[in-house]
Design a protein around this motif. Sequence first.
Motif, PDB file in Angstrom:
ATOM      1  N   ALA A   1       0.837  -1.206   0.000  1.00  0.00           N
ATOM      2  CA  ALA A   1       0.000   0.000   0.000  1.00  0.00           C
ATOM      3  C   ALA A   1       0.872   1.257   0.000  1.00  0.00           C
ATOM      4  CB  ALA A   1      -0.920  -0.001   1.215  1.00  0.00           C
ATOM      5  N   LEU A   2       2.002   1.193   0.706  1.00  0.00           N
ATOM      6  CA  LEU A   2       2.910   2.350   0.726  1.00  0.00           C
ATOM      7  C   LEU A   2       3.486   2.603  -0.665  1.00  0.00           C
ATOM      8  CD1 LEU A   2       4.541   4.514   2.218  1.00  0.00           C
ATOM      9  CD2 LEU A   2       6.275   2.767   2.673  1.00  0.00           C
ATOM     10  N   MET A   3       3.833   1.523  -1.374  1.00  0.00           N
ATOM     11  CA  MET A   3       4.349   1.701  -2.729  1.00  0.00           C
ATOM     12  C   MET A   3       3.316   2.408  -3.617  1.00  0.00           C
ATOM     13  SD  MET A   3       7.424   0.524  -2.789  1.00  0.00           S
ATOM     14  CE  MET A   3       7.609   1.077  -1.107  1.00  0.00           C
ATOM     15  N   ALA A   4       2.039   2.016  -3.456  1.00  0.00           N
ATOM     16  CA  ALA A   4       0.977   2.663  -4.233  1.00  0.00           C
ATOM     17  C   ALA A   4       0.841   4.141  -3.850  1.00  0.00           C
ATOM     18  CB  ALA A   4      -0.344   1.933  -4.003  1.00  0.00           C
ATOM     19  N   GLU A   5       0.968   4.445  -2.550  1.00  0.00           N
ATOM     20  CA  GLU A   5       0.872   5.835  -2.095  1.00  0.00           C
ATOM     21  C   GLU A   5       2.025   6.671  -2.658  1.00  0.00           C
ATOM     22  OE1 GLU A   5      -1.242   5.826   2.218  1.00  0.00           O
ATOM     23  OE2 GLU A   5       0.692   4.848   2.124  1.00  0.00           O
TER      24      GLU A   5
ATOM     25  N   TYR B   1       3.634   6.086  -5.422  1.00  0.00           N
ATOM     26  CA  TYR B   1       3.421   6.246  -6.871  1.00  0.00           C
ATOM     27  C   TYR B   1       2.437   7.381  -7.156  1.00  0.00           C
ATOM     28  CZ  TYR B   1       2.336   5.086 -11.700  1.00  0.00           C
ATOM     29  OH  TYR B   1       2.151   5.145 -13.062  1.00  0.00           O
ATOM     30  N   LYS B   2       1.380   7.483  -6.340  1.00  0.00           N
ATOM     31  CA  LYS B   2       0.396   8.550  -6.537  1.00  0.00           C
ATOM     32  C   LYS B   2       1.013   9.933  -6.332  1.00  0.00           C
ATOM     33  CE  LYS B   2      -3.840   6.117  -5.242  1.00  0.00           C
ATOM     34  NZ  LYS B   2      -4.923   6.029  -4.221  1.00  0.00           N
ATOM     35  N   ARG B   3       2.019  10.016  -5.469  1.00  0.00           N
ATOM     36  CA  ARG B   3       2.606  11.315  -5.127  1.00  0.00           C
ATOM     37  C   ARG B   3       3.854  11.630  -5.954  1.00  0.00           C
ATOM     38  NH1 ARG B   3      -0.029   9.160  -1.091  1.00  0.00           N
ATOM     39  NH2 ARG B   3      -0.983  10.413   0.567  1.00  0.00           N
ATOM     40  N   ARG B   4       4.106  10.910  -7.030  1.00  0.00           N
ATOM     41  CA  ARG B   4       5.359  11.085  -7.779  1.00  0.00           C
ATOM     42  C   ARG B   4       5.474  12.481  -8.397  1.00  0.00           C
ATOM     43  NH1 ARG B   4       1.697   8.439 -10.593  1.00  0.00           N
ATOM     44  NH2 ARG B   4       1.410   8.810 -12.822  1.00  0.00           N
ATOM     45  N   GLY B   5       4.333  13.174  -8.636  1.00  0.00           N
ATOM     46  CA  GLY B   5       4.412  14.493  -9.271  1.00  0.00           C
ATOM     47  C   GLY B   5       4.156  15.634  -8.317  1.00  0.00           C
ATOM     48  N   ARG B   6       4.289  15.369  -6.999  1.00  0.00           N
ATOM     49  CA  ARG B   6       3.947  16.406  -6.027  1.00  0.00           C
ATOM     50  C   ARG B   6       4.998  17.506  -6.005  1.00  0.00           C
ATOM     51  NH1 ARG B   6       3.331  14.071  -0.341  1.00  0.00           N
ATOM     52  NH2 ARG B   6       2.170  16.012  -0.161  1.00  0.00           N
ATOM     53  N   GLY B   7       4.563  18.676  -5.568  1.00  0.00           N
ATOM     54  CA  GLY B   7       5.495  19.800  -5.475  1.00  0.00           C
ATOM     55  C   GLY B   7       4.714  21.091  -5.360  1.00  0.00           C
TER      56      GLY B   7
ATOM     57  N   GLY C   1      -6.220  16.007  -3.931  1.00  0.00           N
ATOM     58  CA  GLY C   1      -6.079  14.985  -2.893  1.00  0.00           C
ATOM     59  C   GLY C   1      -5.486  13.696  -3.434  1.00  0.00           C
ATOM     60  N   TYR C   2      -4.636  13.068  -2.621  1.00  0.00           N
ATOM     61  CA  TYR C   2      -4.024  11.793  -3.008  1.00  0.00           C
ATOM     62  C   TYR C   2      -4.827  10.598  -2.492  1.00  0.00           C
ATOM     63  CZ  TYR C   2      -0.023  14.700  -4.185  1.00  0.00           C
ATOM     64  OH  TYR C   2       0.787  15.644  -4.734  1.00  0.00           O
ATOM     65  N   ASN C   3      -5.848  10.866  -1.686  1.00  0.00           N
ATOM     66  CA  ASN C   3      -6.733   9.816  -1.194  1.00  0.00           C
ATOM     67  C   ASN C   3      -8.059  10.475  -0.812  1.00  0.00           C
ATOM     68  OD1 ASN C   3      -6.347  10.856   1.531  1.00  0.00           O
ATOM     69  ND2 ASN C   3      -4.341   9.853   1.465  1.00  0.00           N
ATOM     70  N   ASP C   4      -9.038   9.653  -0.462  1.00  0.00           N
ATOM     71  CA  ASP C   4     -10.366  10.187  -0.151  1.00  0.00           C
ATOM     72  C   ASP C   4     -10.331  11.119   1.052  1.00  0.00           C
ATOM     73  OD1 ASP C   4     -11.408   8.800  -2.259  1.00  0.00           O
ATOM     74  OD2 ASP C   4     -12.100   7.099  -1.046  1.00  0.00           O
TER      75      ASP C   4
ATOM     76  N   LEU D   1       5.241  11.306   4.531  1.00  0.00           N
ATOM     77  CA  LEU D   1       4.227  11.527   3.501  1.00  0.00           C
ATOM     78  C   LEU D   1       3.021  12.278   4.047  1.00  0.00           C
ATOM     79  CD1 LEU D   1       3.902   8.250   1.380  1.00  0.00           C
ATOM     80  CD2 LEU D   1       4.951  10.422   0.758  1.00  0.00           C
ATOM     81  N   TYR D   2       2.513  11.824   5.194  1.00  0.00           N
ATOM     82  CA  TYR D   2       1.294  12.427   5.741  1.00  0.00           C
ATOM     83  C   TYR D   2       1.568  13.833   6.271  1.00  0.00           C
ATOM     84  CZ  TYR D   2      -0.689   7.755   5.275  1.00  0.00           C
ATOM     85  OH  TYR D   2      -1.128   6.562   4.767  1.00  0.00           O
ATOM     86  N   ALA D   3       2.796  14.053   6.765  1.00  0.00           N
ATOM     87  CA  ALA D   3       3.138  15.414   7.192  1.00  0.00           C
ATOM     88  C   ALA D   3       3.156  16.346   5.983  1.00  0.00           C
ATOM     89  CB  ALA D   3       4.497  15.415   7.890  1.00  0.00           C
ATOM     90  N   GLN D   4       3.682  15.851   4.859  1.00  0.00           N
ATOM     91  CA  GLN D   4       3.671  16.654   3.627  1.00  0.00           C
ATOM     92  C   GLN D   4       2.240  16.884   3.137  1.00  0.00           C
ATOM     93  OE1 GLN D   4       6.727  14.269   1.364  1.00  0.00           O
ATOM     94  NE2 GLN D   4       7.385  16.305   0.730  1.00  0.00           N
TER      95      GLN D   4
END
Length: 223
Positions: free
Chosen positions: A35-39, A41-47, A78-81, A186-189
């Motif tokens: 699940a962390l790997m999926a999380e 991957y979803k955030r790969r373009g964050r900034g 949002g990266y999740n619900d 991740l969650y702090a970001q």
Amino acid sequence: MQIENLLFDIAEALRYPVMILILLALVAALVEAGALMAELYKRRGRGIERLDFAMAHIRSYLAVGDNQSALNVVHELGYNDRMSDAYDALILQRGLPDSEDKIAKRLAEYDYSSLKKLERSRILVRMGPALGLMGTLIPLSPALAALADGNVERLTTDLRVAFSVTVTGLLIGMIAFGVSLVRDRLYAQDFSDVEYVAAALDDIPSAPLTHAQQSVGHAAAGA
């Protein structure tokens, strides 16, 4: 003597439950790692550029009173619900009475929901080594008894079980610790991103909400 026998029976009774639990904990740790790997991957373009780009669109929509389009844009951030719901509340609560307090409450609820998800991996950090220690000590007693009786085969089997459970418990702890560390960041970001958007929206004057949007906002406030 009765007490020693009772404790011995309890330890023996825990032998297979502990082995089953440690296998389940290993599966849970691997699922959390996946699940962390999926999380990630979803955030790969964050900034910050992504947030500023979205805020530019949100400002333009809010400037003409198009709250629905602004809501659609902020929802996609949002990266999740849980995160999307927090973003939605920033738009839906604008213009409502006590909106500042309600938005602060929604942000706090979002933070608590992130902590709740972190609890699973944090529990595994402690549970894995604890089960490993129990699974090590329980077979040692019959192994020592087998040694005294000269039963080398039983001694070998029990020691193999003890060492295997120890290694598995440590592996669970290592995986869960790594997952917890990365998720903490991740969650702090994520929370920092939501706070950034909330602060940016404060600078934009509120436009009157439609009746339907006010209904959604009140429903979100009561959620």
